[in-house]
Motif scaffolding. Structure first.
Motif, PDB file in Angstrom:
ATOM      1  N   GLY A   1     103.352  29.410  -8.269  1.00  0.00           N
ATOM      2  CA  GLY A   1     102.674  29.464  -6.975  1.00  0.00           C
ATOM      3  C   GLY A   1     103.208  28.436  -5.998  1.00  0.00           C
ATOM      4  O   GLY A   1     103.352  28.710  -4.802  1.00  0.00           O
TER       5      GLY A   1
ATOM      6  N   ILE B   1     104.002  28.186   3.788  1.00  0.00           N
ATOM      7  CA  ILE B   1     103.179  27.103   4.332  1.00  0.00           C
ATOM      8  C   ILE B   1     104.008  26.083   5.107  1.00  0.00           C
ATOM      9  O   ILE B   1     103.595  25.607   6.156  1.00  0.00           O
ATOM     10  CB  ILE B   1     102.373  26.430   3.195  1.00  0.00           C
ATOM     11  CG1 ILE B   1     101.301  27.420   2.716  1.00  0.00           C
ATOM     12  CG2 ILE B   1     101.743  25.118   3.654  1.00  0.00           C
ATOM     13  CD1 ILE B   1     100.494  26.952   1.547  1.00  0.00           C
TER      14      ILE B   1
ATOM     15  N   TYR C   1     105.130  17.957  -7.005  1.00  0.00           N
ATOM     16  CA  TYR C   1     104.025  18.890  -7.270  1.00  0.00           C
ATOM     17  C   TYR C   1     103.551  18.767  -8.722  1.00  0.00           C
ATOM     18  O   TYR C   1     102.351  18.798  -9.004  1.00  0.00           O
ATOM     19  CB  TYR C   1     104.461  20.326  -6.964  1.00  0.00           C
ATOM     20  CG  TYR C   1     103.311  21.277  -6.739  1.00  0.00           C
ATOM     21  CD1 TYR C   1     102.733  21.420  -5.484  1.00  0.00           C
ATOM     22  CD2 TYR C   1     102.792  22.038  -7.787  1.00  0.00           C
ATOM     23  CE1 TYR C   1     101.678  22.285  -5.268  1.00  0.00           C
ATOM     24  CE2 TYR C   1     101.734  22.911  -7.580  1.00  0.00           C
ATOM     25  CZ  TYR C   1     101.177  23.027  -6.323  1.00  0.00           C
ATOM     26  OH  TYR C   1     100.121  23.882  -6.126  1.00  0.00           O
TER      27      TYR C   1
ATOM     28  N   LEU D   1      96.271  26.378   8.926  1.00  0.00           N
ATOM     29  CA  LEU D   1      96.427  25.107   8.218  1.00  0.00           C
ATOM     30  C   LEU D   1      95.682  23.986   8.942  1.00  0.00           C
ATOM     31  O   LEU D   1      95.042  23.145   8.311  1.00  0.00           O
ATOM     32  CB  LEU D   1      97.908  24.738   8.082  1.00  0.00           C
ATOM     33  CG  LEU D   1      98.728  25.583   7.101  1.00  0.00           C
ATOM     34  CD1 LEU D   1     100.205  25.225   7.208  1.00  0.00           C
ATOM     35  CD2 LEU D   1      98.243  25.401   5.668  1.00  0.00           C
TER      36      LEU D   1
ATOM     37  N   PRO E   1      97.117  11.910  -3.096  1.00  0.00           N
ATOM     38  CA  PRO E   1      98.390  12.603  -2.858  1.00  0.00           C
ATOM     39  C   PRO E   1      98.306  14.120  -2.995  1.00  0.00           C
ATOM     40  O   PRO E   1      99.181  14.830  -2.507  1.00  0.00           O
ATOM     41  CB  PRO E   1      99.314  12.010  -3.933  1.00  0.00           C
ATOM     42  CG  PRO E   1      98.403  11.528  -5.017  1.00  0.00           C
ATOM     43  CD  PRO E   1      97.131  11.101  -4.325  1.00  0.00           C
ATOM     44  N   ALA E   2      97.265  14.631  -3.656  1.00  0.00           N
ATOM     45  CA  ALA E   2      97.144  16.084  -3.823  1.00  0.00           C
ATOM     46  C   ALA E   2      96.596  16.762  -2.567  1.00  0.00           C
ATOM     47  O   ALA E   2      96.664  17.985  -2.430  1.00  0.00           O
ATOM     48  CB  ALA E   2      96.238  16.411  -5.014  1.00  0.00           C
TER      49      ALA E   2
ATOM     50  N   PHE F   1      98.632  19.196  -0.687  1.00  0.00           N
ATOM     51  CA  PHE F   1      99.053  20.366  -1.461  1.00  0.00           C
ATOM     52  C   PHE F   1      97.939  21.392  -1.664  1.00  0.00           C
ATOM     53  O   PHE F   1      98.162  22.409  -2.313  1.00  0.00           O
ATOM     54  CB  PHE F   1      99.588  19.934  -2.833  1.00  0.00           C
ATOM     55  CG  PHE F   1     100.967  19.319  -2.790  1.00  0.00           C
ATOM     56  CD1 PHE F   1     101.992  19.956  -2.104  1.00  0.00           C
ATOM     57  CD2 PHE F   1     101.245  18.135  -3.454  1.00  0.00           C
ATOM     58  CE1 PHE F   1     103.276  19.415  -2.072  1.00  0.00           C
ATOM     59  CE2 PHE F   1     102.524  17.581  -3.432  1.00  0.00           C
ATOM     60  CZ  PHE F   1     103.541  18.227  -2.738  1.00  0.00           C
TER      61      PHE F   1
ATOM     62  N   PRO G   1      96.558  23.584   0.352  1.00  0.00           N
ATOM     63  CA  PRO G   1      96.932  24.943   0.789  1.00  0.00           C
ATOM     64  C   PRO G   1      97.944  25.604  -0.142  1.00  0.00           C
ATOM     65  O   PRO G   1      97.863  26.807  -0.399  1.00  0.00           O
ATOM     66  CB  PRO G   1      97.543  24.715   2.176  1.00  0.00           C
ATOM     67  CG  PRO G   1      96.992  23.411   2.648  1.00  0.00           C
ATOM     68  CD  PRO G   1      96.813  22.582   1.408  1.00  0.00           C
ATOM     69  N   HIS G   2      98.881  24.806  -0.672  1.00  0.00           N
ATOM     70  CA  HIS G   2      99.861  25.369  -1.606  1.00  0.00           C
ATOM     71  C   HIS G   2      99.168  25.872  -2.875  1.00  0.00           C
ATOM     72  O   HIS G   2      99.516  26.907  -3.428  1.00  0.00           O
ATOM     73  CB  HIS G   2     100.906  24.315  -2.013  1.00  0.00           C
ATOM     74  CG  HIS G   2     101.641  23.702  -0.862  1.00  0.00           C
ATOM     75  ND1 HIS G   2     101.038  22.864   0.035  1.00  0.00           N
ATOM     76  CD2 HIS G   2     102.934  23.814  -0.461  1.00  0.00           C
ATOM     77  CE1 HIS G   2     101.929  22.467   0.939  1.00  0.00           C
ATOM     78  NE2 HIS G   2     103.082  23.030   0.657  1.00  0.00           N
ATOM     79  N   MET G   3      98.177  25.111  -3.341  1.00  0.00           N
ATOM     80  CA  MET G   3      97.460  25.515  -4.565  1.00  0.00           C
ATOM     81  C   MET G   3      96.733  26.826  -4.340  1.00  0.00           C
ATOM     82  O   MET G   3      96.852  27.758  -5.144  1.00  0.00           O
ATOM     83  CB  MET G   3      96.425  24.446  -4.955  1.00  0.00           C
ATOM     84  CG  MET G   3      97.007  23.123  -5.407  1.00  0.00           C
ATOM     85  SD  MET G   3      95.645  22.007  -5.949  1.00  0.00           S
ATOM     86  CE  MET G   3      96.109  20.502  -5.102  1.00  0.00           C
TER      87      MET G   3
ATOM     88  N   PHE H   1      96.957  29.143  -1.860  1.00  0.00           N
ATOM     89  CA  PHE H   1      97.814  30.264  -1.484  1.00  0.00           C
ATOM     90  C   PHE H   1      98.726  30.641  -2.653  1.00  0.00           C
ATOM     91  O   PHE H   1      98.940  31.818  -2.931  1.00  0.00           O
ATOM     92  CB  PHE H   1      98.629  29.856  -0.248  1.00  0.00           C
ATOM     93  CG  PHE H   1      99.035  31.017   0.593  1.00  0.00           C
ATOM     94  CD1 PHE H   1      98.110  31.968   0.988  1.00  0.00           C
ATOM     95  CD2 PHE H   1     100.353  31.161   0.993  1.00  0.00           C
ATOM     96  CE1 PHE H   1      98.496  33.054   1.763  1.00  0.00           C
ATOM     97  CE2 PHE H   1     100.749  32.236   1.770  1.00  0.00           C
ATOM     98  CZ  PHE H   1      99.813  33.187   2.155  1.00  0.00           C
ATOM     99  N   GLY H   2      99.236  29.618  -3.335  1.00  0.00           N
ATOM    100  CA  GLY H   2     100.120  29.863  -4.477  1.00  0.00           C
ATOM    101  C   GLY H   2      99.417  30.621  -5.588  1.00  0.00           C
ATOM    102  O   GLY H   2      99.996  31.505  -6.221  1.00  0.00           O
ATOM    103  N   ALA H   3      98.138  30.299  -5.822  1.00  0.00           N
ATOM    104  CA  ALA H   3      97.382  30.989  -6.868  1.00  0.00           C
ATOM    105  C   ALA H   3      97.277  32.481  -6.566  1.00  0.00           C
ATOM    106  O   ALA H   3      97.421  33.322  -7.454  1.00  0.00           O
ATOM    107  CB  ALA H   3      95.983  30.384  -6.994  1.00  0.00           C
TER     108      ALA H   3
ATOM    109  N   VAL I   1      91.669  23.778 -11.327  1.00  0.00           N
ATOM    110  CA  VAL I   1      92.932  23.231 -10.822  1.00  0.00           C
ATOM    111  C   VAL I   1      92.719  22.370  -9.573  1.00  0.00           C
ATOM    112  O   VAL I   1      93.045  21.184  -9.561  1.00  0.00           O
ATOM    113  CB  VAL I   1      93.965  24.355 -10.512  1.00  0.00           C
ATOM    114  CG1 VAL I   1      95.200  23.772  -9.836  1.00  0.00           C
ATOM    115  CG2 VAL I   1      94.366  25.085 -11.790  1.00  0.00           C
TER     116      VAL I   1
ATOM    117  N   ALA J   1      92.728  18.234  -9.544  1.00  0.00           N
ATOM    118  CA  ALA J   1      93.912  17.638  -8.914  1.00  0.00           C
ATOM    119  C   ALA J   1      93.495  16.647  -7.830  1.00  0.00           C
ATOM    120  O   ALA J   1      94.174  15.648  -7.583  1.00  0.00           O
ATOM    121  CB  ALA J   1      94.816  18.724  -8.327  1.00  0.00           C
TER     122      ALA J   1
END
Lengths: 199, 199
Positions: free
Chosen positions: A166, A174, A187, B134, B155-156, B159, B161-163, B165-167, B191, B195
């Motif tokens: 992902g 993004i 990551y 975003l 630091p997470a 990320f 949005p990446h988590m 959207f990536g899922a 997750v 995180a």
């Protein structure tokens, strides 16, 4: 060499070297013309094989493409064994990103697009490429469980492939840029390990 | 109603109701024929508008499509305010998945494919759809920081949005099935929250 590629019980007529050459030619053609326009005739011509050989060995275009993609992977996740999960995951994304040049990103995007419109390709990619990769990745994770690094019942364990894959899929959308080794390494550190209770 | 859709300082000629109707027609056409085959002529005919109006209001096809997608979103992340991050994230994925029927998945996949081959569309989607989403999502996260739920320097945080959207992107490929509300809810719990140091 590549048991998935051969029909059970039937002996291959190709040497491993010849197989590798053929897989490379399939990926070149795939990059040049895309999945839809790729023909078994073109593969036969490019590799100086007979179509009969191609069909006997790989059943059809979806299976040939999926097997070529799997066999051209630089390394299987289970073969990475640095002694720690953090080491294994860093090595995995390093090897993956080092081989994921722009050409491959475009190739995989085109293929994903084709797969969502073509059931045979979707099934072949899942059976011959994705499921074996996931099984191999589960071995890598199981070693971390066996070493006591990750609890066997950790609920994030089943989602690690989703996190890694992902992250690679989401970044271009993004951030507008492709993943690179620094991004994937980070990551792993700030998402994957903390989700697994390691950090 | 939709400031992004209008050139600064130029007054819209369309009522909000008429705009919504037009955006709906654009998405219908997009679903029917795909981005490449969609023409401003077809949008004009379907919506009984003049092409001059369409170009004056939206500049071109990429901008019209990106704005239609954004305006047809059921809710902006910043508007979700349950009082806790876990509540906000659960509500966000619930609203998203409830509206993400099969048709939309296919539409977004086709559009992503087109965007990676068309720079104008890629840029319009980023400027008019993704960046505003975003920014809105960062407001939702900032409230969690302000409430003391998440450390400002976590630091997470960047990320998330990446988590999420990536899922959604990874599941069809890894499991062969589309995301659904239970899956996304669970992904948030096992997750995203861990995180971020919450669980």
């Amino acid at each position: 060499m590549s048991p998935e590629a051969n029909t059970a019980g039937r002996r291959t007529r190709l040497t491993p070297e010849r197989e590798r050459e053929l897989y490379g030619a399939v990926l070149d053609l795939l990059t040049e013309v895309g999945y839809e326009a790729l023909t078994m005739d073109a593969v036969a011509a490019r590799t100086r094989s007979s179509k009969a050989t191609l069909y006997r060995q790989w059943k059809g275009k979806p299976e040939l493409v999926a097997t070529a993609l799997r066999q051209c992977k630089p390394v299987s996740p289970a073969d990475i064994d640095t002694g720690s999960l953090v080491g294994d995951l860093h090595e995995l994304v390093r090897l993956h990103d080092a081989n994921e040049v722009k050409r491959d990103q475009e190739l995989m995007r085109g293929l994903a697009h084709a797969a969502f419109r073509n059931e045979d390709l979707f099934r072949a990619l899942r059976e011959l490429l994705i499921e074996p990769e996931l099984a191999s990745f589960r071995e890598l994770l199981q070693r971390a469980v066996d070493r006591g690094e990750v609890d066997a019942g950790n609920p994030a364990r089943d989602f690690v492939p989703h996190m890694l894959f992902g992250a690679a899929l989401a970044r271009p959308i993004i951030e507008g840029i492709d993943p690179d080794p620094e991004y994937s390494h980070r990551y792993v550190d700030v998402v994957v390990l903390p989700a697994l209770g390691l950090s």
